[in-house]
Design a protein around this motif. Structure first.
Motif, PDB file in Angstrom:
ATOM      1  N   LEU A 260      -5.372   4.308  -2.826  1.00 17.24           N
ATOM      2  CA  LEU A 260      -4.123   3.705  -3.267  1.00 17.24           C
ATOM      3  C   LEU A 260      -4.361   2.538  -4.218  1.00 17.24           C
ATOM      4  O   LEU A 260      -3.624   2.357  -5.193  1.00 17.24           O
ATOM      5  CB  LEU A 260      -3.303   3.259  -2.056  1.00 17.24           C
ATOM      6  CG  LEU A 260      -2.646   4.405  -1.273  1.00 17.24           C
ATOM      7  CD1 LEU A 260      -2.036   3.899   0.023  1.00 17.24           C
ATOM      8  CD2 LEU A 260      -1.582   5.099  -2.119  1.00 17.24           C
ATOM      9  N   ALA A 261      -5.398   1.750  -3.961  1.00 17.22           N
ATOM     10  CA  ALA A 261      -5.691   0.627  -4.856  1.00 17.22           C
ATOM     11  C   ALA A 261      -5.977   1.121  -6.274  1.00 17.22           C
ATOM     12  O   ALA A 261      -5.649   0.445  -7.260  1.00 17.22           O
ATOM     13  CB  ALA A 261      -6.867  -0.176  -4.321  1.00 17.22           C
TER      14      ALA A 261
ATOM     15  N   TYR B  99       0.813  -1.215   0.000  1.00 26.20           N
ATOM     16  CA  TYR B  99       0.000   0.000   0.000  1.00 26.20           C
ATOM     17  C   TYR B  99       0.851   1.272   0.000  1.00 26.20           C
ATOM     18  O   TYR B  99       0.715   2.136   0.855  1.00 26.20           O
ATOM     19  CB  TYR B  99      -1.025   0.011   1.143  1.00 26.20           C
ATOM     20  CG  TYR B  99      -0.674  -0.801   2.381  1.00 26.20           C
ATOM     21  CD1 TYR B  99       0.026  -0.262   3.440  1.00 26.20           C
ATOM     22  CD2 TYR B  99      -1.065  -2.133   2.467  1.00 26.20           C
ATOM     23  CE1 TYR B  99       0.335  -1.017   4.557  1.00 26.20           C
ATOM     24  CE2 TYR B  99      -0.772  -2.901   3.586  1.00 26.20           C
ATOM     25  CZ  TYR B  99      -0.068  -2.344   4.627  1.00 26.20           C
ATOM     26  OH  TYR B  99       0.235  -3.094   5.740  1.00 26.20           O
TER      27      TYR B  99
ATOM     28  N   HIS C  35      -2.181  -4.205  -2.328  1.00 27.20           N
ATOM     29  CA  HIS C  35      -3.143  -3.196  -1.884  1.00 27.20           C
ATOM     30  C   HIS C  35      -4.374  -3.884  -1.294  1.00 27.20           C
ATOM     31  O   HIS C  35      -4.722  -5.002  -1.691  1.00 27.20           O
ATOM     32  CB  HIS C  35      -3.617  -2.310  -3.042  1.00 27.20           C
ATOM     33  CG  HIS C  35      -2.607  -1.336  -3.540  1.00 27.20           C
ATOM     34  ND1 HIS C  35      -2.075  -0.338  -2.742  1.00 27.20           N
ATOM     35  CD2 HIS C  35      -2.037  -1.183  -4.772  1.00 27.20           C
ATOM     36  CE1 HIS C  35      -1.222   0.378  -3.459  1.00 27.20           C
ATOM     37  NE2 HIS C  35      -1.175  -0.116  -4.685  1.00 27.20           N
TER      38      HIS C  35
ATOM     39  N   TRP D 175      -3.149   1.216  -9.002  1.00 25.80           N
ATOM     40  CA  TRP D 175      -2.523   0.028  -9.556  1.00 25.80           C
ATOM     41  C   TRP D 175      -2.691  -0.119 -11.069  1.00 25.80           C
ATOM     42  O   TRP D 175      -1.700  -0.433 -11.767  1.00 25.80           O
ATOM     43  CB  TRP D 175      -3.017  -1.233  -8.846  1.00 25.80           C
ATOM     44  CG  TRP D 175      -2.603  -2.481  -9.553  1.00 25.80           C
ATOM     45  CD1 TRP D 175      -3.407  -3.441 -10.077  1.00 25.80           C
ATOM     46  CD2 TRP D 175      -1.266  -2.896  -9.869  1.00 25.80           C
ATOM     47  NE1 TRP D 175      -2.676  -4.429 -10.687  1.00 25.80           N
ATOM     48  CE2 TRP D 175      -1.356  -4.113 -10.573  1.00 25.80           C
ATOM     49  CE3 TRP D 175      -0.001  -2.345  -9.632  1.00 25.80           C
ATOM     50  CZ2 TRP D 175      -0.227  -4.797 -11.046  1.00 25.80           C
ATOM     51  CZ3 TRP D 175       1.126  -3.024 -10.097  1.00 25.80           C
ATOM     52  CH2 TRP D 175       1.016  -4.224 -10.789  1.00 25.80           C
TER      53      TRP D 175
ATOM     54  N   ASP E  52      -8.924   0.101   0.567  1.00 21.53           N
ATOM     55  CA  ASP E  52      -7.982   1.231   0.562  1.00 21.53           C
ATOM     56  C   ASP E  52      -8.062   1.851  -0.831  1.00 21.53           C
ATOM     57  O   ASP E  52      -7.125   1.791  -1.628  1.00 21.53           O
ATOM     58  CB  ASP E  52      -6.584   0.717   0.881  1.00 21.53           C
ATOM     59  CG  ASP E  52      -5.560   1.826   1.066  1.00 21.53           C
ATOM     60  OD1 ASP E  52      -5.954   3.005   1.164  1.00 21.53           O
ATOM     61  OD2 ASP E  52      -4.359   1.498   1.128  1.00 21.53           O
TER      62      ASP E  52
ATOM     63  N   HIS F  74      -6.500  -0.420   4.426  1.00 24.62           N
ATOM     64  CA  HIS F  74      -5.126   0.073   4.516  1.00 24.62           C
ATOM     65  C   HIS F  74      -4.497  -0.458   5.800  1.00 24.62           C
ATOM     66  O   HIS F  74      -5.105  -0.431   6.859  1.00 24.62           O
ATOM     67  CB  HIS F  74      -5.136   1.606   4.533  1.00 24.62           C
ATOM     68  CG  HIS F  74      -3.765   2.203   4.513  1.00 24.62           C
ATOM     69  ND1 HIS F  74      -3.081   2.432   3.347  1.00 24.62           N
ATOM     70  CD2 HIS F  74      -2.951   2.615   5.523  1.00 24.62           C
ATOM     71  CE1 HIS F  74      -1.902   2.969   3.634  1.00 24.62           C
ATOM     72  NE2 HIS F  74      -1.795   3.075   4.951  1.00 24.62           N
TER      73      HIS F  74
END
Length: 303
Positions: A242-243, A215, A235, A246, A239, A270
């Motif tokens: 941030l995911a 993450y 991840h 990808w 979350d 997270h």
């Protein structure tokens, strides 16, 4: 109760994430938790459930006789002058022959609170997987991790981020050049440390064999072609911010011909790997991510 599902409302866990990342103050955190204090659940009980319990999360004792540990200080002339870290090796590596065995090295980078007991435990886990691990403390220039995550977060915000990044670059190159290292190294990290693992992949080029960011923030698009390390990304599905990075990172790594894989873990938040924070910890996801991490380092960092 299903260990994959948090026991507290997801909103409370999200508040904790905002708090530990400095997006809300301690007072705001406490005030906003009031709305979850229902059904006899007091705010103090919610806070206690959210805060890390390092004794609960410890998997490898500091005194485990299968490892040898020391604190080492690394010169960092481009950073804060020097950085102290926790070095761990498996005892078995040095009992099989008359000479010190060379092992692949893994740099372990903490979150935004400094070198807390959980990150030291991660280093010990890597040693039991037959790596030598070094976990530097980015708070060294301010006296090191203060023994409390909240205080550590306050100190973290006072360190020049560019100098701290240089401290981790220096740590990686120090590990790589040690006589008891094979000269092949990898890096892993969590949240802030995940971002640093990606940064090291950019900065070190072919000097880094593999990076496993948990993450973590991704590098700038223009920097991704500089990466030579094999990248494994983890991840949590919940979350979402941030995911969501990808797919673009995957595409850019593919375009740069970088060996890579990425996984989004269903139902995970997270910090899902941290067993010291049980309300975020997702054991099925953490176990799978850890096995993939060890397999990745075995594939790309072992000589």
């Amino acid at each position: 109760m299903d260990p994959a599902k948090p026991k507290l409302p997801s909103g409370a866990i999200e508040l904790y994430n905002l708090f530990i990342h400095g997006e809300i103050t301690r007072r705001e955190f406490m005030d906003r938790l009031q709305r979850f204090a229902i059904g006899g659940l007091a705010v103090t009980a919610i806070v206690e459930a959210l805060m890390p319990n390092y004794a609960l999360g410890q998997q490898v004792s500091r005194t485990d006789d299968r490892i040898e540990t020391s604190y080492e200080t690394v010169p960092s002339p481009q950073g804060n002058g020097s950085i102290k870290g926790y070095l761990v090796r498996p005892v078995s590596a040095d009992t099989r022959s008359e000479t010190v065995a060379k092992l692949p090295g893994i740099l372990v980078v903490h979150e935004n609170r400094g070198l807390n007991p959980h990150i030291e435990d991660i280093a010990r886990r890597l040693a039991l997987a037959n790596f030598m691990a070094f976990a530097p403390d980015g708070l060294t220039s301010l006296g090191g991790y203060p023994g409390d995550d909240y205080k550590g977060g306050l100190l973290f915000s006072k360190v020049d981020p560019k100098k701290m990044a240089e401290d981790f670059v220096a740590s990686a190159m120090w590990l790589k050049s040690r006589a008891d290292c094979t000269g092949k190294i990898g890096a892993t990290g969590f949240c802030y440390g995940g971002g640093i693992a990606n940064t090291l992949a950019v900065r070190l080029g072919a000097d880094l064999a593999a990076a496993v960011p948990f993450y973590g923030a991704v590098p700038a698009a223009d920097d991704i072609p500089k990466i030579k390390a094999a990248i494994l990304v983890h991840h949590g599905e919940l979350d979402t911010r941030l995911a969501a990075t990808w797919p673009a990172y995957d595409k850019a790594l593919t375009a740069a011909n970088v060996p890579h894989e990425g996984y989004i873990y269903p139902g995970a938040v997270h910090g899902f790997n941290c067993d010291a924070t049980p309300e975020r910890y997702n054991k099925p996801a953490a176990d799978l991510a850890w096995q993939r991490t060890i397999d990745w380092f075995n594939k790309y960092v072992r000589v």
